[in-house]
Design a protein around this motif. Sequence first.
Motif, PDB file in Angstrom:
ATOM      1  N   ASN A  31       0.822  -1.218   0.000  1.00  0.00           N
ATOM      2  CA  ASN A  31       0.000   0.000   0.000  1.00  0.00           C
ATOM      3  C   ASN A  31       0.850   1.259   0.000  1.00  0.00           C
ATOM      4  O   ASN A  31       1.847   1.344   0.723  1.00  0.00           O
ATOM      5  N   TYR A  50      -3.079  -0.063  -3.917  1.00  0.00           N
ATOM      6  CA  TYR A  50      -2.884  -1.361  -3.279  1.00  0.00           C
ATOM      7  C   TYR A  50      -1.825  -2.205  -3.972  1.00  0.00           C
ATOM      8  O   TYR A  50      -1.356  -3.199  -3.422  1.00  0.00           O
ATOM      9  N   PHE A  95       1.927  -2.314   4.861  1.00  0.00           N
ATOM     10  CA  PHE A  95       1.591  -3.639   4.358  1.00  0.00           C
ATOM     11  C   PHE A  95       0.096  -3.684   4.078  1.00  0.00           C
ATOM     12  O   PHE A  95      -0.685  -2.869   4.585  1.00  0.00           O
ATOM     13  N   ASN A  96      -0.298  -4.662   3.305  1.00  0.00           N
ATOM     14  CA  ASN A  96      -1.704  -4.829   2.981  1.00  0.00           C
ATOM     15  C   ASN A  96      -2.176  -6.174   3.493  1.00  0.00           C
ATOM     16  O   ASN A  96      -1.883  -7.203   2.901  1.00  0.00           O
ATOM     17  N   LEU A  97      -2.852  -6.123   4.645  1.00  0.00           N
ATOM     18  CA  LEU A  97      -3.449  -7.337   5.162  1.00  0.00           C
ATOM     19  C   LEU A  97      -4.932  -7.055   5.230  1.00  0.00           C
ATOM     20  O   LEU A  97      -5.373  -6.237   6.017  1.00  0.00           O
ATOM     21  N   GLN A  98      -5.705  -7.694   4.398  1.00  0.00           N
ATOM     22  CA  GLN A  98      -7.103  -7.347   4.220  1.00  0.00           C
ATOM     23  C   GLN A  98      -7.815  -7.190   5.552  1.00  0.00           C
ATOM     24  O   GLN A  98      -7.838  -8.081   6.388  1.00  0.00           O
ATOM     25  N   GLU A 100      -6.983  -5.507   8.050  1.00  0.00           N
ATOM     26  CA  GLU A 100      -6.170  -5.265   9.239  1.00  0.00           C
ATOM     27  C   GLU A 100      -5.709  -3.817   9.332  1.00  0.00           C
ATOM     28  O   GLU A 100      -5.622  -3.262  10.402  1.00  0.00           O
ATOM     29  N   GLY A 101      -5.394  -3.216   8.191  1.00  0.00           N
ATOM     30  CA  GLY A 101      -4.989  -1.821   8.216  1.00  0.00           C
ATOM     31  C   GLY A 101      -3.751  -1.596   9.054  1.00  0.00           C
ATOM     32  O   GLY A 101      -3.788  -0.891  10.052  1.00  0.00           O
ATOM     33  N   TYR A 102      -2.643  -2.225   8.701  1.00  0.00           N
ATOM     34  CA  TYR A 102      -1.395  -2.046   9.428  1.00  0.00           C
ATOM     35  C   TYR A 102      -0.985  -0.592   9.475  1.00  0.00           C
ATOM     36  O   TYR A 102      -1.372   0.215   8.648  1.00  0.00           O
TER      37      TYR A 102
END
Lengths: 115, 111
Positions: A31, A50, A95-98, A100-102
């Motif tokens: 991201n 993304y 990072f892109n963790l669906q 999760e919004g790191y």
Amino acid sequence: DVKVTQSSRYLVKRTGEKVFLECVQDMDHENMFWYRQDPGLGLRLIYFSYDVKMKEKGDIPEGYSVSREKKERFSLILESASTNQTSMYLCASSFNLQGEGYEQYFGPGTRLTVT
Amino acid sequence: SQQGEEDPQALSIQEGENATMNCSYKTSINNLQWYRQNSGRGLVHLILIRSNEREKHSGRLRVTLDTSKKSSSLLITASRAADTASYFCAQVATGANNLFFGTGTRLTVIP
């Protein structure tokens, strides 16, 4: 250590010029984001991406476009700069963790003045 | 707008005192994050609290989250002059992957 760099700290451009703001991150983040920050208005999202060649409009995309040809680089383009685009521009990556919004990592910002 | 709000807008305290900042938001969230911004610089991530957590600590920072009231607070204990900065809360709405930032609290710690 994550590093997000922006091409310029300060930039002065004339009305009508085409302006490129570059952002590079070195952590292989999927991201990337562009915000503008104005007094009293906080941070407002312009565009985000993304993945390479993918982009999504944020809250205030009018007057801006973006380009993401490589994973590490995200460019913000002002097609025809106007005085109301004078602002601080902040780039961020995560990072892109669906779902999760790191946490996002920010660059130092570019203070753009359009005269 | 999904933008949250911080309260107060500005806070001035003496070194050694505690500082409390509050944040309210509008939508259901996946997590809430706090960031610090030193004058004219980029933001630095401080702490993340998930929607199923109520309290989290990190060094001198304590964050609480009340999802029923859609609010969060950030407590900085034993403040130092170096804590002088703007503090922002930001939310990741349920199903989203981007942050919505508030307008920030400007904290001044007087030596």
